[in-house]
Structures are given as C-alpha cells and as structure tokens.
Design a protein around this motif. Structure first.
Motif, PDB file in Angstrom:
ATOM      1  N   ARG A   1      26.958 -16.750  11.131  1.00 24.51           N
ATOM      2  CA  ARG A   1      27.267 -16.072   9.876  1.00 24.51           C
ATOM      3  C   ARG A   1      27.615 -14.600  10.106  1.00 24.51           C
ATOM      4  O   ARG A   1      26.933 -13.901  10.848  1.00 24.51           O
ATOM      5  CB  ARG A   1      26.079 -16.173   8.924  1.00 24.51           C
ATOM      6  CG  ARG A   1      25.886 -17.577   8.371  1.00 24.51           C
ATOM      7  CD  ARG A   1      24.585 -17.724   7.621  1.00 24.51           C
ATOM      8  NE  ARG A   1      23.451 -17.976   8.492  1.00 24.51           N
ATOM      9  CZ  ARG A   1      23.174 -19.136   9.058  1.00 24.51           C
ATOM     10  NH1 ARG A   1      23.955 -20.159   8.873  1.00 24.51           N
ATOM     11  NH2 ARG A   1      22.110 -19.280   9.811  1.00 24.51           N
ATOM     12  N   ALA A   2      28.681 -14.165   9.403  1.00 22.10           N
ATOM     13  CA  ALA A   2      29.088 -12.764   9.501  1.00 22.10           C
ATOM     14  C   ALA A   2      29.884 -12.389   8.253  1.00 22.10           C
ATOM     15  O   ALA A   2      30.522 -13.242   7.630  1.00 22.10           O
ATOM     16  CB  ALA A   2      29.928 -12.526  10.749  1.00 22.10           C
ATOM     17  N   GLY A   3      29.815 -11.118   7.906  1.00 20.74           N
ATOM     18  CA  GLY A   3      30.577 -10.601   6.783  1.00 20.74           C
ATOM     19  C   GLY A   3      31.545  -9.529   7.263  1.00 20.74           C
ATOM     20  O   GLY A   3      31.236  -8.771   8.187  1.00 20.74           O
ATOM     21  N   PHE A   4      32.715  -9.473   6.628  1.00 23.35           N
ATOM     22  CA  PHE A   4      33.756  -8.527   7.014  1.00 23.35           C
ATOM     23  C   PHE A   4      34.197  -7.758   5.776  1.00 23.35           C
ATOM     24  O   PHE A   4      34.610  -8.349   4.786  1.00 23.35           O
ATOM     25  CB  PHE A   4      34.960  -9.280   7.600  1.00 23.35           C
ATOM     26  CG  PHE A   4      34.591 -10.174   8.744  1.00 23.35           C
ATOM     27  CD1 PHE A   4      34.629  -9.705  10.045  1.00 23.35           C
ATOM     28  CD2 PHE A   4      34.176 -11.492   8.520  1.00 23.35           C
ATOM     29  CE1 PHE A   4      34.281 -10.526  11.110  1.00 23.35           C
ATOM     30  CE2 PHE A   4      33.821 -12.315   9.575  1.00 23.35           C
ATOM     31  CZ  PHE A   4      33.871 -11.841  10.875  1.00 23.35           C
ATOM     32  N   LEU A   5      34.092  -6.444   5.851  1.00 24.27           N
ATOM     33  CA  LEU A   5      34.478  -5.575   4.740  1.00 24.27           C
ATOM     34  C   LEU A   5      35.638  -4.696   5.171  1.00 24.27           C
ATOM     35  O   LEU A   5      35.623  -4.132   6.267  1.00 24.27           O
ATOM     36  CB  LEU A   5      33.308  -4.679   4.322  1.00 24.27           C
ATOM     37  CG  LEU A   5      33.628  -3.624   3.261  1.00 24.27           C
ATOM     38  CD1 LEU A   5      33.761  -4.276   1.889  1.00 24.27           C
ATOM     39  CD2 LEU A   5      32.571  -2.546   3.241  1.00 24.27           C
ATOM     40  N   ILE A   6      36.624  -4.580   4.295  1.00 21.11           N
ATOM     41  CA  ILE A   6      37.714  -3.633   4.511  1.00 21.11           C
ATOM     42  C   ILE A   6      37.889  -2.872   3.205  1.00 21.11           C
ATOM     43  O   ILE A   6      37.818  -3.457   2.121  1.00 21.11           O
ATOM     44  CB  ILE A   6      39.017  -4.335   4.953  1.00 21.11           C
ATOM     45  CG1 ILE A   6      40.083  -3.295   5.311  1.00 21.11           C
ATOM     46  CG2 ILE A   6      39.506  -5.326   3.923  1.00 21.11           C
ATOM     47  CD1 ILE A   6      41.284  -3.881   6.039  1.00 21.11           C
ATOM     48  N   ALA A   7      38.057  -1.577   3.319  1.00 22.67           N
ATOM     49  CA  ALA A   7      38.252  -0.738   2.127  1.00 22.67           C
ATOM     50  C   ALA A   7      39.343   0.274   2.411  1.00 22.67           C
ATOM     51  O   ALA A   7      39.528   0.700   3.554  1.00 22.67           O
ATOM     52  CB  ALA A   7      36.951  -0.024   1.760  1.00 22.67           C
ATOM     53  N   ASP A   8      40.057   0.649   1.368  1.00 20.05           N
ATOM     54  CA  ASP A   8      41.144   1.618   1.460  1.00 20.05           C
ATOM     55  C   ASP A   8      40.898   2.739   0.467  1.00 20.05           C
ATOM     56  O   ASP A   8      40.675   2.489  -0.710  1.00 20.05           O
ATOM     57  CB  ASP A   8      42.453   0.935   1.080  1.00 20.05           C
ATOM     58  CG  ASP A   8      43.477   0.972   2.177  1.00 20.05           C
ATOM     59  OD1 ASP A   8      43.263   1.665   3.179  1.00 20.05           O
ATOM     60  OD2 ASP A   8      44.502   0.301   2.022  1.00 20.05           O
ATOM     61  N   VAL A   9      40.962   3.967   0.934  1.00 17.36           N
ATOM     62  CA  VAL A   9      40.815   5.132   0.067  1.00 17.36           C
ATOM     63  C   VAL A   9      42.190   5.771  -0.061  1.00 17.36           C
ATOM     64  O   VAL A   9      42.825   6.092   0.944  1.00 17.36           O
ATOM     65  CB  VAL A   9      39.826   6.157   0.675  1.00 17.36           C
ATOM     66  CG1 VAL A   9      39.681   7.358  -0.244  1.00 17.36           C
ATOM     67  CG2 VAL A   9      38.481   5.510   0.952  1.00 17.36           C
TER      68      VAL A   9
ATOM     69  N   ALA B   1      37.824  -5.395   0.046  1.00 14.17           N
ATOM     70  CA  ALA B   1      37.745  -6.853   0.107  1.00 14.17           C
ATOM     71  C   ALA B   1      36.601  -7.206   1.051  1.00 14.17           C
ATOM     72  O   ALA B   1      36.353  -6.504   2.038  1.00 14.17           O
ATOM     73  CB  ALA B   1      39.047  -7.447   0.610  1.00 14.17           C
ATOM     74  N   TYR B   2      35.911  -8.298   0.731  1.00 14.74           N
ATOM     75  CA  TYR B   2      34.770  -8.713   1.533  1.00 14.74           C
ATOM     76  C   TYR B   2      34.817 -10.223   1.746  1.00 14.74           C
ATOM     77  O   TYR B   2      34.973 -10.989   0.803  1.00 14.74           O
ATOM     78  CB  TYR B   2      33.460  -8.316   0.843  1.00 14.74           C
ATOM     79  CG  TYR B   2      32.246  -8.631   1.679  1.00 14.74           C
ATOM     80  CD1 TYR B   2      31.938  -7.871   2.806  1.00 14.74           C
ATOM     81  CD2 TYR B   2      31.423  -9.690   1.360  1.00 14.74           C
ATOM     82  CE1 TYR B   2      30.836  -8.158   3.583  1.00 14.74           C
ATOM     83  CE2 TYR B   2      30.307  -9.986   2.129  1.00 14.74           C
ATOM     84  CZ  TYR B   2      30.021  -9.220   3.244  1.00 14.74           C
ATOM     85  OH  TYR B   2      28.928  -9.513   4.007  1.00 14.74           O
ATOM     86  N   LEU B   3      34.691 -10.625   2.993  1.00 13.83           N
ATOM     87  CA  LEU B   3      34.701 -12.037   3.379  1.00 13.83           C
ATOM     88  C   LEU B   3      33.418 -12.354   4.120  1.00 13.83           C
ATOM     89  O   LEU B   3      33.114 -11.710   5.127  1.00 13.83           O
ATOM     90  CB  LEU B   3      35.919 -12.330   4.274  1.00 13.83           C
ATOM     91  CG  LEU B   3      36.033 -13.744   4.838  1.00 13.83           C
ATOM     92  CD1 LEU B   3      36.285 -14.756   3.715  1.00 13.83           C
ATOM     93  CD2 LEU B   3      37.149 -13.804   5.875  1.00 13.83           C
ATOM     94  N   TRP B   4      32.671 -13.337   3.612  1.00 16.32           N
ATOM     95  CA  TRP B   4      31.458 -13.829   4.272  1.00 16.32           C
ATOM     96  C   TRP B   4      31.797 -15.190   4.861  1.00 16.32           C
ATOM     97  O   TRP B   4      32.286 -16.077   4.152  1.00 16.32           O
ATOM     98  CB  TRP B   4      30.306 -13.957   3.276  1.00 16.32           C
ATOM     99  CG  TRP B   4      29.078 -14.564   3.871  1.00 16.32           C
ATOM    100  CD1 TRP B   4      28.619 -15.835   3.698  1.00 16.32           C
ATOM    101  CD2 TRP B   4      28.139 -13.930   4.731  1.00 16.32           C
ATOM    102  NE1 TRP B   4      27.461 -16.022   4.411  1.00 16.32           N
ATOM    103  CE2 TRP B   4      27.150 -14.875   5.052  1.00 16.32           C
ATOM    104  CE3 TRP B   4      28.054 -12.650   5.269  1.00 16.32           C
ATOM    105  CZ2 TRP B   4      26.072 -14.569   5.883  1.00 16.32           C
ATOM    106  CZ3 TRP B   4      26.978 -12.352   6.105  1.00 16.32           C
ATOM    107  CH2 TRP B   4      25.999 -13.302   6.398  1.00 16.32           C
ATOM    108  N   VAL B   5      31.577 -15.363   6.163  1.00 11.04           N
ATOM    109  CA  VAL B   5      31.905 -16.612   6.848  1.00 11.04           C
ATOM    110  C   VAL B   5      30.617 -17.229   7.372  1.00 11.04           C
ATOM    111  O   VAL B   5      29.839 -16.570   8.062  1.00 11.04           O
ATOM    112  CB  VAL B   5      32.889 -16.358   8.015  1.00 11.04           C
ATOM    113  CG1 VAL B   5      33.167 -17.644   8.778  1.00 11.04           C
ATOM    114  CG2 VAL B   5      34.184 -15.750   7.489  1.00 11.04           C
TER     115      VAL B   5
END
Length: 171
Positions: free
Chosen positions: A18-26, A77-81
């Motif tokens: 299990r892992a989560g991936f976050l990407i954000a843009d300012v 955006a956030y993706l939990w796998v």
C-alpha cells in the motif's frame, strides 16, 4: 504572461502493498508560491494518519490552506494504491485527470472537487478503481501539456498520450 507552477509531490508508504501518491500545483511564481508549497509540505505531515482515505487527505489539506493563499491557486490529486486488495482510490482538487494505461487503452479518470483553499468546507469525491496486473497510472500537472516549444506550440494531451503508448513495453 502565464504563471510558473510549483509542483509538489510526495509518497505515503504504508507497507509493501500500500502507498499513496500526492501531487499538487501552486500557481504563481517566486517566493509567495514557494511559501505555499512549503505549507503543503508541512501540511502533508499532519495527514499521514488518513493516507488510505483520499477525500480526507484533501479535506485536511484544504482546511490547512483555507485563508492562507492570498489569491493563489492550488490544485492537487491523490492516489492510494492497495495491491493486496487489488484496488486504488483517487480524488482530486481542481487537478488534471489521472491517466490509466491498461491493455493498450488510455483512460482519463476524473474525480474532482474545488481547488484547495477556495472554500473551507469542500467535498472531494473519490473514484474507486479495480487494479489489474500491468496497470500503469500517471499523475501529472498541466505544466506538462501546456508547455510550449520555441515556435509557441503547446506539448498537448495528444503528445503525452503518444509518449505513454510508445513506452508501453518498457518496465
């Protein structure tokens, strides 16, 4: 002139499955945008306990940023796998679609709420995805597709998808 975007990415690793991936843009540039990116980095530390819940991750980050952005915009955006359960959960805040490559087909996964920090109370919908062997996901910012060459031609969604198709055989 267009704003320069400060992307921020991070990984929440729970265990081998299990892992989560976050990407954000300012949006914006210079010191103000860098300070907001730093706020996101600090805010991420407070959401580790809910890493398996994309809507909660975005809701908490939204609360942290509400009232702090001074006219700047933040998409995320956030993706939990979870490979053990063969599922993924995806949610976004005003961010470009998640791309999924599966069996020679590209899918655009949408699950968007408002940009972070716009309203203190916002609902972030979650899309549940069944995982199959060989699935590939791409979280990216619009900075990729909106980039322009010297002639002023933007890179575009089509070119990004073509690169993904051309790279399908790579590990």
């Amino acid at each position: 002139p267009r704003s320069t975007l400060f992307p921020y990415t991070t990984l929440f690793r729970s265990d081998e499955s299990r892992a989560g991936f976050l990407i954000a843009d300012v949006s914006g540039h210079g010191v103000p945008a860098a300070l907001i990116a730093s706020m996101i980095k600090i805010g991420v530390q407070s959401v580790v306990s809910c890493a398996a819940e994309p809507a909660e991750v975005l809701t908490r980050l939204n609360h942290i940023l509400s009232g702090q952005l001074r006219g700047m915009l933040v998409s995320a955006a956030y993706l939990w796998v979870d490979t053990e359960a063969h599922r993924a959960l995806y949610s976004a805040a005003g961010h470009p679609a998640l791309l999924r490559w599966r069996g020679g087909e590209m899918a655009h996964i949408e699950s968007n709420g408002l940009l972070l920090g716009v309203l203190a109370d916002c609902i972030y919908p979650v899309q549940e995805l069944a995982l199959q062997a060989g699935d590939r996901f791409l979280l990216c910012t619009d900075g990729i597709t909106e980039s322009e060459n010297a002639a002023g031609v933007s890179f575009g969604d089509h070119k990004l998808e073509q690169i993904i198709r051309d790279s399908a055989a790579r590990p």
